[in-house]
Design a protein around this motif. Structure first.
Motif, mmCIF file in Angstrom:
data_model
loop_
_atom_site.group_PDB
_atom_site.id
_atom_site.type_symbol
_atom_site.label_atom_id
_atom_site.label_comp_id
_atom_site.label_asym_id
_atom_site.label_seq_id
_atom_site.Cartn_x
_atom_site.Cartn_y
_atom_site.Cartn_z
ATOM 1 N N GLY A 1 0.810 -1.215 0.000
ATOM 2 C CA GLY A 1 0.000 0.000 0.000
ATOM 3 C C GLY A 1 0.840 1.260 0.000
ATOM 4 O O GLY A 1 0.541 2.227 -0.703
ATOM 5 N N ILE A 2 1.899 1.251 0.786
ATOM 6 C CA ILE A 2 2.750 2.453 0.907
ATOM 7 C C ILE A 2 3.396 2.771 -0.445
ATOM 8 O O ILE A 2 3.482 3.929 -0.860
ATOM 9 C CB ILE A 2 3.837 2.237 1.990
ATOM 10 N N GLU A 3 3.805 1.720 -1.144
ATOM 11 C CA GLU A 3 4.445 1.917 -2.454
ATOM 12 C C GLU A 3 3.426 2.367 -3.509
ATOM 13 O O GLU A 3 3.744 3.180 -4.386
ATOM 14 C CB GLU A 3 5.142 0.618 -2.887
ATOM 15 N N LEU A 4 2.213 1.851 -3.382
ATOM 16 C CA LEU A 4 1.142 2.254 -4.303
ATOM 17 C C LEU A 4 0.845 3.751 -4.150
ATOM 18 O O LEU A 4 0.735 4.491 -5.127
ATOM 19 C CB LEU A 4 -0.123 1.440 -4.007
ATOM 20 N N ILE A 5 0.759 4.181 -2.887
ATOM 21 C CA ILE A 5 0.532 5.596 -2.581
ATOM 22 C C ILE A 5 1.661 6.430 -3.184
ATOM 23 O O ILE A 5 1.440 7.455 -3.825
ATOM 24 C CB ILE A 5 0.479 5.797 -1.044
ATOM 25 N N ILE B 1 -17.529 3.175 -13.004
ATOM 26 C CA ILE B 1 -17.863 1.867 -13.579
ATOM 27 C C ILE B 1 -16.644 1.243 -14.250
ATOM 28 O O ILE B 1 -16.573 0.035 -14.438
ATOM 29 C CB ILE B 1 -19.084 2.025 -14.535
ATOM 30 N N ALA B 2 -15.652 2.065 -14.571
ATOM 31 C CA ALA B 2 -14.430 1.525 -15.176
ATOM 32 C C ALA B 2 -13.287 1.373 -14.174
ATOM 33 O O ALA B 2 -12.347 0.610 -14.418
ATOM 34 C CB ALA B 2 -13.979 2.425 -16.325
ATOM 35 N N THR B 3 -13.340 2.097 -13.068
ATOM 36 C CA THR B 3 -12.239 2.110 -12.097
ATOM 37 C C THR B 3 -12.791 2.441 -10.726
ATOM 38 O O THR B 3 -13.466 3.457 -10.578
ATOM 39 C CB THR B 3 -11.215 3.223 -12.440
ATOM 40 N N ASN B 4 -12.518 1.642 -9.713
ATOM 41 C CA ASN B 4 -13.056 1.980 -8.400
ATOM 42 C C ASN B 4 -12.127 1.557 -7.262
ATOM 43 O O ASN B 4 -12.374 0.568 -6.577
ATOM 44 C CB ASN B 4 -14.446 1.356 -8.207
ATOM 45 N N CYS B 5 -11.065 2.326 -7.053
ATOM 46 C CA CYS B 5 -10.206 2.138 -5.888
ATOM 47 C C CYS B 5 -10.800 3.065 -4.822
ATOM 48 O O CYS B 5 -10.501 4.253 -4.790
ATOM 49 C CB CYS B 5 -8.765 2.496 -6.204
ATOM 50 N N ILE B 6 -11.657 2.539 -3.983
ATOM 51 C CA ILE B 6 -12.693 3.312 -3.284
ATOM 52 C C ILE B 6 -12.218 4.601 -2.603
ATOM 53 O O ILE B 6 -12.793 5.653 -2.806
ATOM 54 C CB ILE B 6 -13.464 2.408 -2.304
ATOM 55 N N GLY B 7 -11.158 4.526 -1.797
ATOM 56 C CA GLY B 7 -10.697 5.739 -1.119
ATOM 57 C C GLY B 7 -10.157 6.780 -2.083
ATOM 58 O O GLY B 7 -10.013 7.956 -1.744
ATOM 59 N N ALA B 8 -9.809 6.361 -3.298
ATOM 60 C CA ALA B 8 -9.300 7.283 -4.316
ATOM 61 C C ALA B 8 -10.394 7.725 -5.276
ATOM 62 O O ALA B 8 -10.238 8.721 -5.983
ATOM 63 C CB ALA B 8 -8.171 6.630 -5.110
ATOM 64 N N THR B 9 -11.494 6.987 -5.321
ATOM 65 C CA THR B 9 -12.479 7.166 -6.394
ATOM 66 C C THR B 9 -12.999 8.600 -6.502
ATOM 67 O O THR B 9 -13.041 9.169 -7.591
ATOM 68 C CB THR B 9 -13.654 6.181 -6.203
ATOM 69 N N LEU C 1 -24.097 -7.740 -13.455
ATOM 70 C CA LEU C 1 -22.643 -7.617 -13.310
ATOM 71 C C LEU C 1 -22.081 -6.380 -14.014
ATOM 72 O O LEU C 1 -21.286 -5.641 -13.438
ATOM 73 C CB LEU C 1 -21.952 -8.887 -13.842
ATOM 74 N N LEU C 2 -22.508 -6.144 -15.255
ATOM 75 C CA LEU C 2 -21.915 -5.026 -16.005
ATOM 76 C C LEU C 2 -22.561 -3.668 -15.667
ATOM 77 O O LEU C 2 -22.190 -2.648 -16.223
ATOM 78 C CB LEU C 2 -21.972 -5.292 -17.511
ATOM 79 N N ASP C 3 -23.515 -3.678 -14.732
ATOM 80 C CA ASP C 3 -24.070 -2.407 -14.251
ATOM 81 C C ASP C 3 -23.194 -1.787 -13.168
ATOM 82 O O ASP C 3 -23.373 -0.619 -12.832
ATOM 83 C CB ASP C 3 -25.456 -2.626 -13.621
ATOM 84 N N VAL C 4 -22.324 -2.574 -12.576
ATOM 85 C CA VAL C 4 -21.624 -2.082 -11.381
ATOM 86 C C VAL C 4 -20.134 -1.878 -11.601
ATOM 87 O O VAL C 4 -19.537 -2.433 -12.522
ATOM 88 C CB VAL C 4 -21.796 -3.031 -10.161
ATOM 89 N N CYS C 5 -19.568 -1.085 -10.681
ATOM 90 C CA CYS C 5 -18.144 -0.793 -10.710
ATOM 91 C C CYS C 5 -17.349 -2.037 -10.336
ATOM 92 O O CYS C 5 -17.837 -2.907 -9.634
ATOM 93 C CB CYS C 5 -17.842 0.332 -9.735
ATOM 94 N N PRO C 6 -16.087 -2.090 -10.783
ATOM 95 C CA PRO C 6 -15.207 -3.175 -10.332
ATOM 96 C C PRO C 6 -14.602 -2.797 -8.978
ATOM 97 O O PRO C 6 -14.923 -1.750 -8.427
ATOM 98 C CB PRO C 6 -14.124 -3.186 -11.405
ATOM 99 N N ARG C 7 -13.759 -3.663 -8.439
ATOM 100 C CA ARG C 7 -12.932 -3.256 -7.294
ATOM 101 C C ARG C 7 -11.503 -3.147 -7.779
ATOM 102 O O ARG C 7 -11.063 -3.938 -8.614
ATOM 103 C CB ARG C 7 -13.072 -4.208 -6.117
ATOM 104 N N THR C 8 -10.809 -2.148 -7.276
ATOM 105 C CA THR C 8 -9.564 -1.727 -7.906
ATOM 106 C C THR C 8 -8.478 -1.461 -6.869
ATOM 107 O O THR C 8 -8.770 -1.041 -5.753
ATOM 108 C CB THR C 8 -9.829 -0.416 -8.701
ATOM 109 N N ASP C 9 -7.236 -1.712 -7.255
ATOM 110 C CA ASP C 9 -6.079 -1.209 -6.510
ATOM 111 C C ASP C 9 -5.590 0.052 -7.204
ATOM 112 O O ASP C 9 -5.249 0.002 -8.396
ATOM 113 C CB ASP C 9 -4.935 -2.237 -6.516
ATOM 114 N N GLY C 10 -5.540 1.152 -6.478
ATOM 115 C CA GLY C 10 -5.076 2.373 -7.129
ATOM 116 C C GLY C 10 -4.992 3.531 -6.161
ATOM 117 O O GLY C 10 -5.498 3.462 -5.034
#
Lengths: 379, 146, 385
Positions: free
Chosen positions: C25-29, C329-337, C203-212
């Motif tokens: 996580g620290i490196e991702l940030i 819907i294309a990207t969802n790294c929640i705290g960053a979204t 399934l295609l109505d919702v956002c994915p879960r993401t690392d970002g």
């Protein structure tokens, strides 16, 4: 800085287990008390900041539990900080300085009774390198105390004196959780928790909430009992314990320097009349004396030996009894700030220090005092 | 590389208001709401403060064990239940129910053996467990009654 | 001191993926922070304070602000953490405005991040809700949003196909965004035939879960134009969290967005949002939100959104493009979204959008969504306020 004031404070009693109260019930009580203290109603509040921690509360988005209890339910603009309440008060203050809001209500809550303290504090540590070793709030503090004693020759007796002093002060604070006089022998002979930490060197597990109302410019000038913010600073040190010399509080030094610079304080021991500092453990208070510049580095033990920080000393520290007599994490620093405000106003009741013009409040965040926030308030 | 798994036990306090609500369900199969003295809104489940009015509520009001579906969904995908650490059994009906006499929605299971009957506005009734412990699960589920 | 005009002057983000096992996580940030500093030709010495946000239980890290110091650049700087659920990113983003406008700091770095691969996202979201009253039946974001969609569709006669148009639009826009996670074209049929998760959400109505992760730098008027030739000035914002228990919510429209947008438009002097706003980056975590919530934000009357979306008004070449980035819907790294929404709005104002740039953006709007049907909104402009 003379256009920001703390205009109201409210706190619940600190207790081991407030089973009858939800988070919201506690925050509602503190908020109502702060409004009453300020002579305001919720209509006078322009924005709200909550302070909570998802781990301590056992829920993600822990702010959600208290929104109705502090005015977010009325559609007030709001934000939520995770960490100590002194930091959220800082954010509340900047929201006023930005010119957008005239007042900020800042609340904090925790119920230590609902979770397992050592598991929660174990989760503060890095999951790969430190958590498996079993580090938690107690044994990491023991490591720090050992390092501090070793580096500066501070003794267990000197640390114990902090506990004796603060427990004695707490007898006169109606909000304190532990009201029990302890002697030096009681502390030194109390059960060993993690060598060299003994039971009475440690603060208890607690439930409480606190609320602070901050106002700017005209709204502050019109307040019933404004206590002016003279200076604030906060700063964070390294995370990994091995990256720091645990005996030194460099981040506190930095935070205090900033606050003193704003408040134009050059000799804190002379110019500050009372201080409420984050004594999560007895030794910490001595370390914070040094970080706050009350004495030279390494001389915290000598300062307490001289009685300087006793109720009748030159600079009384923790007249409220501090955290050793009740330690609601997250809320802890905000209560220090509320107590500092009461001292300046002369409203501290039986634990009032005489002739207070300038008071200091201090909060910490992260393992072993990684991050510090220092407030100077005064007339 | 992964770092492992974690879990945290908690002892949530339900507070004085929630205790009254669940005790009444357990002892009398009776739903209670609480009424705001300012706006008159009846809240189920009960709590101390009316958020929009920032007013303390003290007036308890009996509400029916029947009401209508405010909205619902049928959960079909498998996911981990954080309360048990196990997969939640699916499918199940997740309902927002406005009980007669209440102004807010109460969330619980709605029985879905005949999915065609599960509609917004449908009348529903609570079914209680025989043995009740003062938990939200003392209510087994709601069933469609029309 | 105080009352300074202030702007976003630099942005940075990771290339978003479903799982980033190559970094912790620290490196991702740090990846987002470094890119952000590069964007503004800044070094960490230029930064006066750091604000970070995420949700603890997605990664199981307590005290994230102190844990992430090495990655965030917060070492020996003023640093704290803000967190408000899905709205965390915008909460963090708006704090940069307040901190710089206050005069306490000149330049502030704001970071939102999440490594959703490190936990069960639905379980973690479920713990956001009241343990006694909500958790028995609540099933993460998808279950809660499905209940909203059912109510909206039943109220206004909107269809699953109406909603699917939103998913297709955002996924089509994502093709232009090199950072987006889902960059594969989809059709209306793909959405309609994807598996039902929770009626009426497929399934295609919702956002994915993401690392970002995403980072932005705010600077006050003394520095903004020196760092960025066309800064994104903050004109107005509003945050509304009116509900705290799910059962209290009005699901026929997004009440919080209605309140927030009205307040922000008033502050920014916007009377006809559809005409006066050039681009919107909206936190739309699922397709039906792209109908109900754009009504709440004042683009059309209640029940009018299906028509607006079908007519292409919100497409890249429409009158008011929504989500040129591809959205949640294309990207969802929640705290960053929600911070990504704010960063994208700033990018559009700065004219740095590349293939996803909307021409001549003077006014951009970003929103956040989260918690108990909470919303916030920020208005950024090329003109100094």
């Amino acid at each position: 800085m003379d256009n920001i004031a703390i205009v109201g404070v409210g706190q619940t009693t600190i207790e081991r287990n407030k089973l009858g109260d939800t988070f919201a019930d506690m925050v509602f009580e503190a908020t109502q008390k702060a409004l009453e203290d300020a002579g305001m109603t919720m209509d006078d509040i322009d924005n709200v900041i909550t302070t909570s921690n998802d781990f301590w509360d056992g829920r993600t988005i822990s702010t959600m539990a208290v929104g109705d209890a502090c005015g977010a339910g009325m559609g007030k603009n709001m934000s939520a900080l995770e960490g100590d309440g002194t930091f959220s008060c800082f954010y509340g203050m900047t929201r006023i300085l930005s010119g957008v809001y005239g007042t900020s209500l800042v609340v904090a809550h925790v119920k230590g009774s609902e979770s397992e303290n050592l598991l929660i504090t174990n989760a503060i540590f890095d999951p790969l390198y430190m958590r498996p070793i079993g580090l938690d709030s107690l044994n990491s503090a023991a490591l720090q105390m050992r390092r501090y004693m070793t580096k500066y020759g501070v003794t267990e007796e000197q640390c114990a004196k902090v506990s004796v002093k603060n427990h004695k002060n707490a007898l006169k604070n109606p909000y304190a959780q532990i009201k029990k006089e302890v002697s030096l022998e009681d502390v030194l002979e109390s059960r060993l928790i993690a060598d060299p930490l003994k039971l009475y060197d440690c603060s208890p597990i607690s439930d409480a909430a606190c609320a602070v109302i901050i106002a700017g410019d005209d709204r502050a000038k019109k307040a019933k009992k404004p206590v002016w913010v003279k200076g604030v600073g906060y700063c964070a040190d390294s995370y990994f314990l091995g990256d720091r010399d645990l005996a030194d509080a460099l981040a506190l030094d930095m935070a205090a320097s900033k606050a003193y610079e704003m408040a134009e304080i050059t000799d804190p021991l002379e110019e500050i009349d009372v201080a409420e500092v984050y004594d999560a453990f007895s030794y910490m208070e001595l370390m914070w004396y040094e970080g706050l510049g009350f004495c030279p580095v390494g001389n915290g033990g000598k300062l307490i030996d001289k009685g300087v920080t006793e109720m009748d000393g030159k600079l009384p520290v923790n007249p409220s009894g501090g955290l050793l007599s009740g330690h609601p994490v997250i809320v802890g620093g905000m209560i220090r700030l509320a107590e500092a405000v009461l001292q300046v106003r002369g409203d501290a009741g039986d634990h009032q220090v005489k002739n207070v013009n300038t008071a200091l409040a201090h909060g910490i965040n992260g393992p072993c005092g990684q991050s510090h926030c220092v407030w100077i308030v005064g007339r | 590389m992964h770092s492992g798994e974690g879990e945290q036990p908690f002892h949530y306090a339900i507070g004085r208001y929630g205790s009254k609500f669940l005790s009444e369900i357990r002892d009398n199969k009776q739903f209670y709401g609480i009424k705001c003295p300012k706006c008159g809104k009846v809240y189920v489940p009960p709590r101390e403060v009316c958020g929009p009015c920032f007013t303390k509520m003290t007036e308890w009001v009996k509400v029916a064990d029947e009401g209508k579906l405010y909205s619902y969904t049928i959960l079909r995908f498998a996911f981990l239940d954080p309360e048990t650490g196990k997969q939640k059994p699916v499918p199940y009906g997740y309902a927002f129910i406005t009980l007669d006499g209440a102004d807010t929605a109460f969330q619980h299971f709605v029985e879905i053996t005949d999915e065609s009957k599960v509609k917004v506005g449908a009348r529903v009734k609570a079914i209680f467990e025989d043995k009740r412990y003062g938990k939200i699960t003392d209510i087994k589920h709601f069933v469609i009654i029309d | 001191m105080g009352k300074k005009r202030t702007a976003i002057v630099a942005t940075g983000q990771t290339h978003h993926r479903s799982s980033r096992l190559d970094v912790n996580g620290i490196e991702l940030i740090n990846e987002a922070v470094v890119r952000c500093l590069e964007d503004g030709d800044l070094t960490i010495e230029d930064i006066d304070a750091v604000v970070i946000g995420n949700m603890d239980h997605f990664e199981g890290i307590n005290y994230v602000d102190t844990w992430s110091i090495d990655g965030s650049g917060g070492f020996m700087k003023p640093t704290f953490k803000l967190t408000t659920g899905g709205t965390t990113g915008s909460t963090v983003g708006q704090s940069g405005f307040y901190l710089t406008a206050s005069g306490m700091f000149d330049k502030v770095l704001c970071i939102g991040w999440e490594k959703n691969s490190e936990s069960d996202t639905t379980a973690a979201i479920t713990t956001a809700f009241d343990p006694i009253w909500d958790r028995l039946v609540f099933a993460g974001a998808i279950g809660g949003l499905a209940v909203e969609a059912t109510k909206y569709m039943s109220e206004y006669g909107a269809t699953e196909e109406d909603a699917a148009h939103v998913a297709v639009r955002d996924r089509t826009h994502a093709l232009n965004n090199p950072y987006a996670q889902l960059r594969k074209p989809i059709t209306l049929e793909d959405v309609m035939s994807s598996p039902m998760l929770s009626d009426p959400i497929k399934l295609l109505d919702v956002c994915p879960r993401t690392d970002g992760a995403c980072a932005v730098v705010w600077a006050n008027e003394d520095y903004a134009e020196k760092i960025c030739s066309r800064p994104a000035w903050y004109h107005a914002g509003s945050v509304k969290h009116p509900f705290n228990l799910l059962g209290d919510t009005d699901l026929t429209t997004l009440v919080s967005m209605e309140l927030a947008s009205k307040e922000a438009y008033k502050k920014a002097g916007i009377k006809e949002p559809l005409k006066e706003i050039d681009v919107m980056e909206l936190y739309l975590p699922y397709s039906c939100a792209g109908l109900s919530w754009i009504e709440a934000i004042g683009l059309c009357e209640r029940g009018g959104a299906p028509r607006l979306v079908r007519d292409g008004v919100t497409n890249m070449d429409g009158e008011l493009p929504i989500n040129p980035s591809g959205g949640v819907i294309a990207t969802n790294c929640i705290g960053a979204t929600a911070l990504l929404r704010m960063a994208e709005a700033a990018i559009q104002v700065m004219g740095k959008g590349g293939d996803r740039q909307v021409p001549d953006v003077e006014t951009a709007v970003a929103t956040g969504f989260g918690g108990c049907f909470w919303s916030d909104i920020s208005v950024l402009r090329s003109k100094k306020p």
